[in-house]
Each structure stands twice: as C-alpha cells, then as structure tokens.
Design a protein around this motif. Structure first.
Motif, short mmCIF file in Angstrom:
data_model
loop_
_atom_site.label_atom_id
_atom_site.label_comp_id
_atom_site.label_asym_id
_atom_site.label_seq_id
_atom_site.Cartn_x
_atom_site.Cartn_y
_atom_site.Cartn_z
N LYS A 26 0.82 -1.24 0.03
CA LYS A 26 -0.18 0.15 0.00
C LYS A 26 0.74 1.03 -0.01
O LYS A 26 0.52 2.21 -0.53
CB LYS A 26 -1.05 0.03 1.19
CG LYS A 26 -1.75 1.28 1.24
CD LYS A 26 -2.78 0.86 2.53
CE LYS A 26 -3.81 2.23 2.40
NZ LYS A 26 -4.68 1.82 3.59
N GLY A 27 1.95 1.24 0.91
CA GLY A 27 2.72 2.52 0.87
C GLY A 27 3.69 2.57 -0.30
O GLY A 27 3.67 3.89 -0.84
N ILE A 28 4.17 1.43 -0.83
CA ILE A 28 4.86 1.75 -2.15
C ILE A 28 3.92 2.33 -3.36
O ILE A 28 4.31 3.06 -4.13
CB ILE A 28 5.77 0.50 -2.39
CG1 ILE A 28 6.68 0.10 -1.46
CG2 ILE A 28 6.20 0.30 -3.90
CD1 ILE A 28 7.47 -1.06 -1.47
N CYS A 29 2.65 1.60 -3.51
CA CYS A 29 1.92 1.83 -4.52
C CYS A 29 1.46 3.33 -4.45
O CYS A 29 1.34 4.04 -5.45
CB CYS A 29 0.60 1.08 -4.52
SG CYS A 29 1.13 -0.56 -5.00
N SER A 30 1.41 3.76 -3.12
CA SER A 30 0.91 5.15 -2.94
C SER A 30 2.05 6.33 -3.37
O SER A 30 1.64 7.20 -4.39
CB SER A 30 0.65 5.50 -1.30
OG SER A 30 0.35 6.95 -1.21
N GLN A 31 3.43 5.87 -3.22
CA GLN A 31 4.46 6.85 -3.67
C GLN A 31 4.44 6.59 -5.31
O GLN A 31 4.53 7.59 -5.99
CB GLN A 31 5.53 6.37 -3.00
CG GLN A 31 5.66 6.28 -1.51
CD GLN A 31 5.38 7.93 -0.94
OE1 GLN A 31 6.13 8.58 -1.66
NE2 GLN A 31 5.04 8.00 0.12
N ILE A 32 4.38 5.28 -5.58
CA ILE A 32 4.45 5.12 -7.16
C ILE A 32 3.48 5.87 -7.95
O ILE A 32 3.72 6.61 -8.92
CB ILE A 32 4.42 3.53 -7.57
CG1 ILE A 32 5.75 2.85 -6.95
CG2 ILE A 32 4.36 3.46 -9.04
CD1 ILE A 32 5.79 1.37 -7.04
N SER A 33 2.10 6.13 -7.51
CA SER A 33 1.33 6.69 -8.05
C SER A 33 1.56 8.32 -7.98
O SER A 33 1.34 8.76 -9.06
CB SER A 33 -0.08 6.59 -7.16
OG SER A 33 -0.57 5.27 -7.07
N ILE A 34 2.14 8.71 -6.96
CA ILE A 34 2.27 10.02 -6.95
C ILE A 34 3.52 10.36 -8.01
O ILE A 34 3.44 11.38 -8.71
CB ILE A 34 2.78 10.52 -5.50
CG1 ILE A 34 1.69 10.36 -4.52
CG2 ILE A 34 3.38 12.02 -5.63
CD1 ILE A 34 1.86 10.78 -3.08
N ALA A 35 4.44 9.46 -8.08
CA ALA A 35 5.56 9.57 -8.90
C ALA A 35 5.32 9.59 -10.58
O ALA A 35 5.58 10.43 -11.31
CB ALA A 35 6.70 8.63 -8.69
N ILE A 36 4.32 8.60 -10.65
CA ILE A 36 3.67 8.57 -12.08
C ILE A 36 3.05 9.86 -12.73
O ILE A 36 3.07 10.22 -13.48
CB ILE A 36 2.84 7.36 -12.13
CG1 ILE A 36 3.80 6.05 -12.28
CG2 ILE A 36 2.20 7.26 -13.39
CD1 ILE A 36 3.22 4.70 -12.25
N ALA A 37 2.17 10.08 -11.61
CA ALA A 37 1.40 11.35 -11.83
C ALA A 37 2.00 12.64 -12.27
O ALA A 37 1.95 13.36 -13.11
CB ALA A 37 0.37 11.77 -10.80
#
Length: 886
Positions: A526-537
């Motif tokens: 959950k934590g990694i995906c949250s960070q990845i989402s922000i980075a991709i955006a």
C-alpha cells in the motif's frame, strides 16, 4: 480354560524340609510380628523401603526368593511392575529383564484372571502354567532362572483391585498355610502402603511439575527473540522423561498452513536434505492430524503406524516413521482465543497438566515475540517507506522511476515488477508504462507478445482491480483452472500469487501495478503503490509540460519560419469579377470543417486563400500548420506528417511530433499535394479516413481533429489518369475545390497590386517612392505574368531598389514571348495562322487596345506598328476581338 488352585497348584514333597510345629508361644510371636509389620508398613512412604521392610520381616519366618508389586491400569487393561526386589531377584541378569520391567501385561488372560477372582492368596507351579496360551512372559523367564512357584494376592483399594503382590520361590511347598495366612493378613496394610506411596509420588511429581513450570516460566520471562525461546524450550523439554524430539509449528498469515518455527530432530540426525525440506515446508492445517490438535482442549497422543494405516499422507508422518518414533503428542499453542501453532513431541506417555502448563508459557512467549516482530517489522517498513518517499521525490523521468521501483521491490519484497499499466488520455485504454522483462525469462516470446496488448478499463481483471479499495490477490493455480490466459505466463515464474493494486492520484485511477510473489506485506504494498502513484502522476504532468513546451517551441519556430516565407499581405488584393467569386466560395466554406482543395497556377496566392479560410473559421485561435509536400525528401515525408518515436530509424535521437498532431483542433495546409509520393498518399488517405495517426516506430494510435486544406498547381485529374495520384485520395481532397485565377485573367487588379508592393518595399528599403508612372503601369499591364502575383512582387521589389527618385519610372520586365511558354500540347492541333492570330489578340488585350508607341502591342511583339496593322488586317482582327474582355 479356568485356572484354579486345585487344578494347577501341586505341592512338591521334600523330605529334607521339616515343617516346624508352631507352639503357642510361636503363634504369639507371629501375631506380634504381624502387628509390628503392620505398624511399619503404615509408616512407609518410599517404595524402596516397603520392599526392604517386607523382605526383612517375612523372611525371618518364611522362605522365598524375591517379590515384586505390580499395579493395574484400567485405562488400557494392563498391569505393570511398580516395586522391584532387584537385590534378591534371580532374573535381574536375564537378557529380557529390562524389557519385562517396562512391559505392560494384559489383564485379559487366564492366569491373571484367576488371581483377580480369588480373594485369598493363590499359588501356581510355573512349569504347569508358563506355556499356557496368553500366559505372561515373566513366568517363563523366572522358571529359566530356577524359580519354581509363585504366590499372588490382590491389593485392594476402595473395594477394587489396584494391583498384585508377586512372591517367588525356588522351593516348591514353601507357601504354607501359615505363610498364606500371614500374606492375607498383611495384604490390606500393603495396599494402604502402596496407596500412600502413590499419593506421595503424585505429590512429589506435582511439586516437581510446579518447580519445573516455575523454572520454565522464569526462563520464558527472559525471552525476547525466537532464538532465546528455542534455547529456553530446549533446556526445559530436555528434562522430560522419554522425550526423543520436538517441533513447534506456527500458523501462517494465510490461516491455512503451518510452518516450522522451532525444530529439534533429536539424537538421531535425519537426512540433511530431508531436514532442510521439512524446515522450509508449509504444512496444511486440514491434514487429518493438525486440525484435530488445534480443535482439542487437551493434548492428543497419536500412534504413528495407526495414523498411516488410517490413510494420513502428511510427509512429516512418514518422516516420524523413518525416525522410528512410535507415538507423537500434539498440543495446540493458544493465546487467549487465538491459535498460534502446535507443539509436537516424540514421546511415549504424556502428562496432560504438565504439557498444558508448558504450552501456556510457550504460547505467551510466542505471542510476545510475534507482536515484537510485527512492531519491529512495521517500524522497519515505515522507515523504509520514508526513505523510498525521499527517493521518489527526486524522480523526474520514467527511467529513474523504474530504477527506483525495481530496486525497492527487489530489496524489500524479493520479487520483480511484472507490469505497470497507465490509463491513456482517453480515459478508456491502458498502455504498458514499465515492467521487468527478466521476470519472464522462461517465456520471453509470450511476454513480448502479451505485454504490447493495449487493453481497456473494462477488461475483466483490470476492472476488478480498479474497483477494489486495496487491490486483489490472484492465485496462479486457481487462475489456470479458471482459464486465465495470463496465468499461463505467470506460472513460468514459479511464483504462487499475482498481486495487483490500483494506482490512484487522489480519487482518480491512473493505472494498475502487477507483482508476482509467494507472499507480500500489505502495508509495504500500500505504501509503495501510494508513492509510485504520486511519482507517475508527476512524471505524466512533467511529460505533458515538456510536450507542451516542445510544441510551443515547434510552433514558435514554425511561425518564425512562416513569417519569412509567406506572403506578407495584410489582406488579399483583388476586386475583379474572378476574385469576387473566390471570396464568395471562401465565405461559404470557411465556417465548416470540410476539406478544401485550392487549385491555381504557381504564384496565384493559394496559401493566402488557405489562411483566409482558416482565419475566418472556428479554428482561428490556433496556428495553421503548413507542409510543403514538394520541399521534403520522400524518406522524411512520413516523419514530417505523422511524427516518429525515439530510435524509430537511424538519426531519430528524440521523439518528434508530426504535423497532424501539431495541427490537432486546427488547420493543416498541404501545399503542392500533387508532389506527394504514392506510398505517402496511401497513409495520408488512412489518416483522413480514420482521423488518427501512428508515429513511426510507435505502437499507439493518436486521435486527431484536423481541418485539411490542400493546394496544387497540377491537374490532379490528369495525374489520376496517369497513375501518379490515387483516385480515392483525390475524391477525399476534392470535396470543395476553389480555382484561383491567374494574374493575366484579372488585369484590373494589376494597378492596385503594383501600388501595394511599391508602398510595402519603399517602407522596408527606406525609399520614398510615392507614384508610379503611366508608362510603368502600361508595361505591367501588357506583361503575361507567367509567375503571377509572386513574380510581380519580386519584380516590384527589384525596381524599387533601382529607383533613385520619388516616382517609379521604369520596371525591369524580362524579355521573352508568351508563345515560348505555351504548352506544346495546346499548340499541337492549331495552324500557324491560328496561333499567330490568337497571340496578337491576347497581346492587344493586355495593352488595352494600344497598337503602337510606348507600352503598345507592337513594342511587346517587337515589330513596327505598320507591320502589326497589316497582320491584323490580314488575320481579320478587329476591335471587337481585343476589346471583348476589357
């Protein structure tokens, strides 16, 4: 067969043995001895003291070799040795002695049944009974060591036999009536003494258990780690009698399996490979044994052979058999209402209360260790997520993000990235964003084929993931059974589960992430995906900014280029009938999105008309994009029109946006469309039909909304007939044709155009020319202008540069005849007189009917005025011919 004293006991006569005659005094002494013996027995607390006292008192009056006491176990209907006279026993050196003192003898055989059903002491000659069916082995063993006769009597407790006294002799006839009477009299005291001994042993055992549990509890209280727990368990369990090995298994997070937690294989070392396999194996709970233990409130004892015969196929059961463990005890480890695992003991007998106490302490320690491990793990994960967040904030490109993701997944989750897909701008399709191809090294061809698929948000698995709150887990084996095509690819990795989570920026889905692993931490995911989402955006936003910046730079460069290349008219000059028709057609088509084909000779102002259409349309707020199809090499036309991806061909070092993309929601002007190669014509036709383009080297189609205006100076119908232009493309372009008149067809516009160009270039060059002489106007009107308006512009510019005063006195019209520029095909079917007559009429028309003098037809034809009059008369040319179109 029933054993009786009369049928089995034989008194042997031994003349050498004299039976004494007991006097009254002796009898009194015997009674006193029994009284003293009874008093002594009641005070006995240790079982060794009981046999010593018994032998000492009795042997002072009667002869026998040795005696033992056995106890009955009604649970399994057996009796076992309890008190042994090792000092006097003749069989203690026998090879079967150790086996006998540990053996359990059945109560359901004739010999012992005869004893149970006789209230008085009963004796047997060993030779007569030892070979009878079911007779116990100890009868033969005693006979082999010289024992001839046995006397037995019951020991009673609360009206029920609790055991037996066995008295042996090597002299038949030793068990006299007096001896029997003494044994019968002392039996109640012996029963009480044995009961007391049992109670004392029970008390001592409980004390030992309490002491054991206190010591164990003290050791457990110091435990903080799994290693310390293993040491404490080993130290304590090694004190248990007959313990061969033990193992603690912990229930896994899946709630369906147990894995080894602490393992002690015992003194016999197992096969190393098998031990490693067992240590690293997850055992299902519902295997017929472990589920029974976890459901039981008390320890359970399992017979290994019996469970195998029942059909239990668990691998650890076969391992126990190979280790020669006959029985195993299983006790659940439970903290409050939660099962933690199982303690397995390779042990013959179990003390339920002791094991429950041990397991209670182990359970508390395990719960504390697990809680500490979870806290430590969570802290480590949180610290790691903070570091990952710091790394992510510095990411600006896809390559940097991919390196960061692959590094973190490999380091913390020990797996690899299967795929990240992002939702396209249309909000419907998803395209591959990044993946780690090495994960599918066993199926690279299949992965390459499936990874390029462009799926939609309605694809079954994707839609389920995007609709989930925290993602889904797909079991590979189950997905294969359900026919999931992707699962066949997943299976090649050897991993058990596919974890998929939605990537969200705020409340908006931006894509999905797919990871293959056996088990992953939900918090980390959950934590990694949250960070990845922000980075991709952020990357997408950055890419859009860069694209907009690039597009603005291209438009800026393009606009600068156009400023230097286009006609610098502030407006279109022309008021004649021919141009009025053009204006009417422009006004009709400008407000629509229809394709326009502008036709006309070189220099007639086709681009100006295209700009006029664009500037009066709804697309006027965006730049009109121009492509000169004749100015581009054939190899670059596709790249120019449709764009290309980096690496699409040699020299493609960066992505290039094509003119169609650049003209999205605007107008694309294709000048000199007739020069387009046939191959490019086919691709252009597809774009016009589908309204979408695909960059060279790209795999994604891009929707475009482009208004198309084409222009050419060629006759496209002739080109179609000759096979140089596609007929279907011609019909697509020829929706609304506009034919521009040549300058010689609009002589009334020559003077306004001349004045416009003189004023323009006077201002640019710093001259102060205000007028044009009549001679110059006459010359301009009499010229054929094969280059049309463009030729006139350049001629005026040169003339302005060469004029010193404020009046344009001379223009430098090139010498040459119009006939030289005629199309040979137009002259082929005409006679010389027809050609000459037509040329003279055309020249007179341009000279406004002036025959001789400056600017007259004779001057242009370079013949004397009289000669021209003669030719006109000869060819029948009158004023009506050359003033007809004035």
């Amino acid at each position: 067969m029933k054993f009786t004293e009369n049928s089995l006991m034989k008194r042997a006569e031994h003349p050498e043995i004299e039976v004494p005659v007991l006097s009254k005094a002796v009898l009194e002494q015997e009674r006193k001895m029994l009284l003293d013996l009874g008093n002594d027995i009641t005070s006995v607390r240790d079982k060794n003291d009981l046999l010593a006292l018994f032998s000492k008192r009795i042997k002072s009056l009667f002869y026998f070799t040795h005696t033992i006491v056995t106890l009955i176990d009604y649970k399994d209907e057996t009796y076992t040795p309890f008190l042994l006279d090792d000092e006097n026993s003749p069989i203690r050196a026998h090879t079967l002695y150790q086996q006998l003192i540990k053996a359990r003898f059945s109560l359901n055989e004739p010999f012992i049944q005869a004893v149970l059903h006789t209230a008085d002491p009963i004796s047997f000659i060993l030779e007569d009974i030892m070979d009878k069916p079911l007779s116990p082995l100890f009868l033969r063993v005693n006979h082999e060591e010289g024992v001839q006769e046995i006397l037995m009597t019951r020991l009673m407790k609360e009206g029920k036999p609790m055991g037996f006294i066995h008295i042996y002799t090597d002299r038949p006839g030793s068990f006299t009536k007096e001896f029997r009477s003494v044994i019968k009299g002392i039996a109640p005291q012996l029963s009480g003494a044995v009961s007391n001994i049992l109670k004392n042993e029970e008390i001592l055992n409980k004390e030992k258990e309490k002491s054991f549990l206190l010591d164990f509890s003290s050791d457990i209280a110091k435990v903080r780690t799994k290693v310390e727990l293993a040491a404490a368990v080993h130290s304590s369990l090694s004190k248990l009698t007959d313990l061969k090995a033990y193992a603690i298994r912990r229930i896994n997070e899946d709630g369906a399996t147990l894995s080894p937690y602490i393992f002690d294989p015992g003194p016999i070392p197992p096969d190393k490979k098998e031990q490693d396999r067992l240590v690293n194996t997850n055992f299902p709970i519902n295997d017929g044994l472990q589920n029974r233990v976890l459901e039981s409130n008390i320890p359970l004892l399992f017979n290994v052979d019996r469970e195998i015969q029942r059909g239990i196929t668990s691998s650890y059961l076969q391992f126990w058999k190979r280790m020669e463990y006959k029985t195993l005890a299983g006790i659940r480890l439970r903290n409050a209402e939660t099962n933690l695992g199982i303690l397995w003991l390779a042990i013959e007998e179990i003390n339920i209360q002791l094991l429950q106490g041990i397991c209670s302490q182990i359970s508390i320690a395990m719960a504390n260790i697990i809680a500490n491990e979870q806290v430590s793990k969570k802290q480590e994960e949180q610290a790691f997520l903070l570091d990952f967040s710091h790394d992510i904030t510095q990411v600006r490109t896809r390559t940097e993000l991919q390196d960061a993701i692959i590094r973190v997944i490999d380091k913390t989750m020990h797996t690899k990235l299967a795929m990240i897909r992002v939702i396209d701008e249309d909000g419907f399709h998803l395209s591959p964003f990044m993946f780690d191809r090495t994960l599918f090294k066993n199926a690279e061809a299949t992965f390459d084929k499936m990874s390029v698929n462009r799926i939609t948000i309605e694809e079954p698995y994707t839609s389920r993931v995007l609709a989930s709150k925290e993602g889904l887990v797909f079991n590979v084996a189950e997905e294969i059974r359900d026919g999931n095509a992707y699962a066949r690819l997943w299976e090649t990795t050897g991993l058990k589960n596919m974890y998929s989570l939605p990537l969200r920026a705020g409340d908006k889905n931006i894509g999905t992430i797919w990871l293959l692993a056996n088990r992953l931490s939900k918090l980390m995911m959950k934590g990694i995906c949250s960070q990845i989402s922000i980075a991709i955006a952020n990357i997408q936003a950055n890419e859009k900014l860069l694209a907009y910046k690039k597009q603005l730079e291209i438009e800026n460069d393009y606009l600068k280029e156009q400023i230097h290349t286009i006609y610098n008219f502030s407006e279109i000059i022309g008021h004649g009938v021919a141009m009025q028709e053009v204006y009417r057609l422009v006004s009709v088509v400008a407000g629509t999105n229809s394709t326009v084909l502008v036709l006309g000779e070189t220099g007639t102002g086709k681009e100006l008309i295209a700009r006029a259409i664009h500037n009066t349309s709804s697309r006027k707020d965006k730049l009109m994009v121009k492509v000169n199809c004749a100015a581009l090499p054939a190899s670059l036309i596709e790249s120019e029109l449709f764009g290309h991806e980096r690496g699409a061909f040699t020299g493609a070092i960066d992505r290039r946006i094509g003119k169609f993309e650049l003209a999205d929601h605007s107008t694309l002007f294709l000048d000199e469309i007739g020069e387009l190669p046939l191959e490019a014509q086919a691709k252009l036709l597809r774009v016009i039909q589908e309204r979408e383009v695909e960059r060279l080297g790209g795999k994604q189609t891009i929707k475009v909304d482009v208004r198309l205006i084409a222009a050419t100076n060629r006759n496209l119908e002739d080109a179609v007939k000759a096979g140089r232009f596609r007929e279907d493309l011609f019909y697509r372009l020829n929706v609304f044709p506009i034919q521009l008149p040549s300058l010689r067809e609009r002589p009334e516009d020559i003077e306004p155009l001349a004045n416009f160009f003189v004023a323009r270039y006077s201002r640019i060059t710093g001259r102060k020319i205000k007028n044009i002489s009549p001679k110059v106007l006459q010359q301009l009107g009499s010229y054929t202008w094969p280059g049309n308006v463009r030729e006139m512009e350049h001629l005026i510019e040169r003339s302005v540069l060469l004029t010193p005063g404020d009046t344009l006195q001379e223009v430098y019209i090139p010498r040459g005849t119009t006939a030289e520029k005629q199309n040979p095909a137009q002259l082929a079917n005409r006679s010389l007189e027809e050609v000459e007559r037509s040329y003279i009429i055309e020249t007179l028309q341009r000279c406004a009917g002036k025959i001789s003098g400056a600017g007259g037809a004779a001057e242009i034809l370079q013949i004397p005025g009289n000669t021209l009059h003669s030719k006109m008369k000869k060819l029948g040319i009158g004023k009506a011919d050359y003033f007809l179109t004035k």
